[in-house]
Motif scaffolding. Structure first.
Motif, mmCIF file in Angstrom:
data_model
loop_
_atom_site.group_PDB
_atom_site.id
_atom_site.type_symbol
_atom_site.label_atom_id
_atom_site.label_comp_id
_atom_site.label_asym_id
_atom_site.label_seq_id
_atom_site.Cartn_x
_atom_site.Cartn_y
_atom_site.Cartn_z
ATOM 1 N N ILE A 21 -52.746 67.159 75.406
ATOM 2 C CA ILE A 21 -53.774 67.167 74.355
ATOM 3 C C ILE A 21 -55.150 67.371 74.955
ATOM 4 O O ILE A 21 -55.976 68.142 74.428
ATOM 5 N N VAL A 22 -55.444 66.701 76.061
ATOM 6 C CA VAL A 22 -56.753 66.838 76.702
ATOM 7 C C VAL A 22 -56.967 68.264 77.197
ATOM 8 O O VAL A 22 -58.054 68.840 77.034
ATOM 9 N N LEU A 23 -55.924 68.858 77.783
ATOM 10 C CA LEU A 23 -56.050 70.246 78.230
ATOM 11 C C LEU A 23 -56.305 71.186 77.057
ATOM 12 O O LEU A 23 -57.131 72.100 77.151
ATOM 13 N N ASN A 24 -55.590 70.983 75.953
ATOM 14 C CA ASN A 24 -55.807 71.826 74.773
ATOM 15 C C ASN A 24 -57.216 71.663 74.215
ATOM 16 O O ASN A 24 -57.849 72.639 73.788
ATOM 17 N N LEU A 25 -57.728 70.426 74.225
ATOM 18 C CA LEU A 25 -59.081 70.189 73.717
ATOM 19 C C LEU A 25 -60.126 70.852 74.612
ATOM 20 O O LEU A 25 -61.118 71.407 74.118
ATOM 21 N N LYS A 71 -39.702 55.476 80.390
ATOM 22 C CA LYS A 71 -39.640 56.942 80.255
ATOM 23 C C LYS A 71 -40.423 57.414 79.030
ATOM 24 O O LYS A 71 -41.081 58.461 79.070
ATOM 25 N N ASN A 72 -40.350 56.653 77.938
ATOM 26 C CA ASN A 72 -41.124 57.016 76.753
ATOM 27 C C ASN A 72 -42.631 56.930 77.031
ATOM 28 O O ASN A 72 -43.401 57.776 76.562
ATOM 29 N N GLU A 73 -43.024 55.935 77.805
ATOM 30 C CA GLU A 73 -44.445 55.820 78.157
ATOM 31 C C GLU A 73 -44.893 57.008 79.005
ATOM 32 O O GLU A 73 -45.979 57.571 78.788
ATOM 33 N N ALA A 74 -44.064 57.408 79.966
ATOM 34 C CA ALA A 74 -44.409 58.562 80.788
ATOM 35 C C ALA A 74 -44.475 59.837 79.951
ATOM 36 O O ALA A 74 -45.357 60.687 80.154
ATOM 37 N N ALA A 75 -43.570 59.969 78.984
ATOM 38 C CA ALA A 75 -43.594 61.152 78.117
ATOM 39 C C ALA A 75 -44.855 61.184 77.263
ATOM 40 O O ALA A 75 -45.488 62.231 77.091
ATOM 41 N N GLU A 76 -45.251 60.028 76.714
ATOM 42 C CA GLU A 76 -46.463 59.968 75.900
ATOM 43 C C GLU A 76 -47.712 60.197 76.749
ATOM 44 O O GLU A 76 -48.682 60.798 76.282
ATOM 45 N N GLN A 77 -47.698 59.732 77.989
ATOM 46 C CA GLN A 77 -48.823 59.997 78.874
ATOM 47 C C GLN A 77 -48.938 61.485 79.183
ATOM 48 O O GLN A 77 -50.042 62.045 79.234
ATOM 49 N N SER A 78 -47.786 62.119 79.389
ATOM 50 C CA SER A 78 -47.802 63.568 79.598
ATOM 51 C C SER A 78 -48.305 64.291 78.358
ATOM 52 O O SER A 78 -49.032 65.292 78.460
ATOM 53 N N HIS A 86 -61.838 62.205 71.503
ATOM 54 C CA HIS A 86 -61.348 62.955 70.355
ATOM 55 C C HIS A 86 -60.323 62.108 69.600
ATOM 56 O O HIS A 86 -59.534 61.379 70.211
ATOM 57 N N PRO A 87 -60.310 62.161 68.254
ATOM 58 C CA PRO A 87 -59.333 61.362 67.495
ATOM 59 C C PRO A 87 -57.887 61.618 67.890
ATOM 60 O O PRO A 87 -57.075 60.683 67.887
ATOM 61 N N GLN A 88 -57.545 62.849 68.246
ATOM 62 C CA GLN A 88 -56.171 63.112 68.672
ATOM 63 C C GLN A 88 -55.850 62.387 69.965
ATOM 64 O O GLN A 88 -54.758 61.817 70.122
ATOM 65 N N ILE A 110 -57.386 59.668 71.069
ATOM 66 C CA ILE A 110 -57.372 58.231 70.781
ATOM 67 C C ILE A 110 -56.055 57.834 70.118
ATOM 68 O O ILE A 110 -55.466 56.787 70.451
ATOM 69 N N ALA A 111 -55.570 58.654 69.201
ATOM 70 C CA ALA A 111 -54.290 58.362 68.552
ATOM 71 C C ALA A 111 -53.144 58.397 69.550
ATOM 72 O O ALA A 111 -52.228 57.559 69.495
ATOM 73 N N GLN A 112 -53.184 59.342 70.481
ATOM 74 C CA GLN A 112 -52.139 59.415 71.496
ATOM 75 C C GLN A 112 -52.205 58.227 72.441
ATOM 76 O O GLN A 112 -51.177 57.680 72.844
ATOM 77 N N GLN A 113 -53.420 57.789 72.782
ATOM 78 C CA GLN A 113 -53.562 56.603 73.625
ATOM 79 C C GLN A 113 -53.044 55.368 72.900
ATOM 80 O O GLN A 113 -52.453 54.468 73.522
ATOM 81 N N ALA A 114 -53.233 55.311 71.591
ATOM 82 C CA ALA A 114 -52.689 54.195 70.813
ATOM 83 C C ALA A 114 -51.165 54.199 70.849
ATOM 84 O O ALA A 114 -50.537 53.130 70.890
ATOM 85 N N SER A 115 -50.557 55.376 70.857
ATOM 86 C CA SER A 115 -49.095 55.452 70.983
ATOM 87 C C SER A 115 -48.638 54.907 72.332
ATOM 88 O O SER A 115 -47.636 54.187 72.419
ATOM 89 N N ILE A 116 -49.380 55.236 73.376
ATOM 90 C CA ILE A 116 -49.048 54.717 74.709
ATOM 91 C C ILE A 116 -49.184 53.202 74.744
ATOM 92 O O ILE A 116 -48.334 52.490 75.294
ATOM 93 N N ASP A 117 -50.256 52.669 74.149
ATOM 94 C CA ASP A 117 -50.455 51.216 74.132
ATOM 95 C C ASP A 117 -49.347 50.519 73.355
ATOM 96 O O ASP A 117 -48.924 49.405 73.718
ATOM 97 N N THR A 118 -48.858 51.146 72.297
ATOM 98 C CA THR A 118 -47.765 50.550 71.519
ATOM 99 C C THR A 118 -46.493 50.448 72.356
ATOM 100 O O THR A 118 -45.800 49.423 72.341
ATOM 101 N N ILE A 119 -46.197 51.485 73.117
ATOM 102 C CA ILE A 119 -45.000 51.450 73.968
ATOM 103 C C ILE A 119 -45.162 50.406 75.070
ATOM 104 O O ILE A 119 -44.212 49.686 75.414
ATOM 105 N N ARG A 120 -46.354 50.280 75.624
ATOM 106 C CA ARG A 120 -46.582 49.256 76.645
ATOM 107 C C ARG A 120 -46.402 47.855 76.075
ATOM 108 O O ARG A 120 -45.835 46.963 76.729
ATOM 109 N N ALA A 121 -46.875 47.637 74.854
ATOM 110 C CA ALA A 121 -46.682 46.336 74.223
ATOM 111 C C ALA A 121 -45.198 46.072 73.976
ATOM 112 O O ALA A 121 -44.723 44.937 74.124
ATOM 113 N N GLN A 122 -44.439 47.102 73.608
ATOM 114 C CA GLN A 122 -42.999 46.943 73.422
ATOM 115 C C GLN A 122 -42.309 46.605 74.740
ATOM 116 O O GLN A 122 -41.379 45.786 74.766
ATOM 117 N N LYS A 123 -42.763 47.217 75.826
ATOM 118 C CA LYS A 123 -42.208 46.884 77.145
ATOM 119 C C LYS A 123 -42.440 45.416 77.469
ATOM 120 O O LYS A 123 -41.542 44.724 77.981
#
Length: 493
Positions: free
Chosen positions: A390-394, A378-385, A293-295, A297-310
């Motif tokens: 999102i998956v549960l809502n979908l 912690k931000n990565e864990a929050a985005e993963q949560s 789902h695009p939502q 995928i967008a959330q996974q992209a947010s997680i990948d961005t935080i991992r790259a920042q780490k």
């Protein structure tokens, strides 16, 4: 009768006939008659050209929203801006070159002693000159410093990865915006069709109650039914007209919503239902992966961005080596014996160059970097949560949409039976009233039931389409829904 008198009578009769015909024409067709006869010396007025309304299908409305809605353009522009960040991050691999040009005038009074690094007192080169001589000379400085970082232990690569992840995150927002716009447009289109059917049913009720009122008025005039029935029938007709006005109002409100998403002109556009009111879709879209789902995928992209920042933070605590190559030239009005020669100082007279290897290591930054890494984790864990939520809502939306599809299909199958029964009940009540076996309220109540049955029948298939739209939105893929709508439009032709 003399021939002359007979001719006068005939002419009088013809004039009377023409007058009657003219009056009938003017009363019945005023626009047509006024267009046919124009007084002498007058200019015939032409009515404005009426544009033929454009028929808008469901698929066309979705395409218009995808192409015109501002939120999608905003997301696309932000994605383009984020893409430029990749190019900006890659410029760190390019050597840096700084140029300097300075023409100045000043004294050369000097003194021996320590001068702490600062940005207020300028440095003076050369031998020490005692005293305070306020006569100054000219000085000229020009130079170039080329610096390059041959290796950085992966820091620049990590910063490029951050920019690439941010770009993917911005691009995924485009898909989310497109899905939202297309879903809202399709829902607005179906709501407009439903409002249109309600308006037609309300108008049909007005016509039925008008016919019923005419019959009641005749019966009341003949004293077969009391005059009270006529008043009640008039009240029911007024109520039917009020319902028609409310239905027309709701139609205009629904049209305004569709105009918002598509950007069409409401006064030159009519919706084309096609087979949406007659045909039940065959594809029910039962296979879905919530992680596509695009939502999600967008959330996974947010997680990948935080991992790259780490990773970029981890690569920051390494030595940084720079190769430097300065080239500079100076000129001065001061001679070696500190005398002044104003013929010089406006151009370079001494040229120098140097080559250096420059290394820095932020040793004490370890405490700050540790804190940044913990915050990033912690931000990565929050985005993963958040992704899990999102998956549960979908999944919940998918289950609800499937239940909506099943219920809408069953209601659509019962709609024809409901309409037929309501129509027979209304006809029976009308006949029973003529034989004084029913009241005006009975006829009005059955008319209301018949109207509601017509509305339910007209919107039953729309409810199936709306349920399938909810399924497509839950799956994050509008293509199956658009294909079904396109197929229904083609089969209706």
């Amino acid at each position: 009768m003399p021939k002359q008198n007979k001719d006068n009578v005939d002419r009088t009769k013809k004039r009377a006939v023409r007058a009657v015909v003219a009056l009938f024409c003017i009363a019945s067709f005023p626009n047509y008659c006024s267009a046919q006869e124009v007084p002498n010396g007058a200019t015939q007025s032409t009515s404005p050209i009426q544009l033929r309304p454009q028929r808008l299908t469901l698929v066309a409305a979705i395409e218009l929203a995808k192409r015109n809605y501002p939120t999608i353009r905003t997301a696309a522009l932000k994605a383009d801006a984020a893409k430029e960040g990749i190019t900006q991050a890659k410029t760190a691999y390019i050597p840096r070159a700084d140029f300097l040009l300075d023409e100045n005038y000043g004294t050369a009074n000097n003194i021996t002693g320590f001068l702490a690094p600062q940005n207020i007192v300028p440095n003076i080169s050369g031998q020490v000159k005692n005293g305070n001589n306020f006569l100054g000379g000219f000085g000229f400085i020009t130079g170039t410093l080329v610096s390059w970082q041959p290796f950085d232990f992966g820091l620049r690569k990590a910063e490029v990865s951050v920019a690439q992840s941010a770009t993917k995150q911005a691009q995924s927002a485009i898909a989310v915006s497109e899905l939202d716009a297309m879903t809202q447009t399709a829902d607005a289109f179906l709501s407009l069709l439903a409002a249109q059917q309600v308006e037609k049913a309300a108008q049909a009720k007005v016509e039925r109650m008008q016919v019923f009122l005419n019959a009641v008025r005749i019966l009341a005039q003949r004293q077969i039914r009391p005059i009270t029935d006529q008043y009640l029938a008039e009240a029911e007709l007024v109520r039917a007209k009020d319902e028609s006005i409310a239905a027309e109002q709701n139609y205009k409100i629904a049209l305004a919503a569709l105009v918002k998403w598509t950007g069409i002109q409401s006064d030159t556009t009519e919706v084309e239902p096609g087979a949406l009111l007659k045909q039940i879709p065959e594809n029910h879209f039962r296979v879905a992966d919530p992680y596509t789902h695009p939502q999600a995928i967008a959330q996974q992209a947010s997680i990948d961005t935080i991992r790259a920042q780490k990773q970029a933070i981890e690569r920051s605590y390494y030595p940084q080596l720079f190769l430097r190559f300065p080239i500079y030239a100076r000129g001065s009005s001061y001679q070696p014996d500190l005398s002044l020669n104003f013929g010089q100082g406006y151009y370079p007279t001494k040229l120098n160059y140097a080559i250096s290897a420059y290394m820095t290591f932020p040793a004490m930054d370890i405490f700050m970097l540790r804190s940044q890494r913990r915050a990033a984790a912690k931000n990565e864990a929050a985005e993963q949560s958040r992704l899990d939520e999102i998956v549960l809502n979908l999944k919940q939306q998918d289950a609800q949409s499937q239940a909506m599809v099943e219920g809408a299909l069953r209601i659509a199958n019962n709609a024809p039976i409901k309409v037929k029964a309501a129509q027979e009940a209304f006809n029976s009540a009308n006949v029973r009233y003529q034989y004084q076996l029913a009241t005006v309220n009975d006829v009005a109540q059955n008319s209301q039931i018949f109207t509601q049955a017509q509305v339910d029948y007209a919107t039953a298939q729309l409810q199936v389409w709306r349920a399938l739209l909810a399924t497509a939105a839950a799956h994050g893929d509008m293509r199956p829904f658009i294909d079904e709508a396109r197929r229904a439009s083609m089969e209706s032709k």
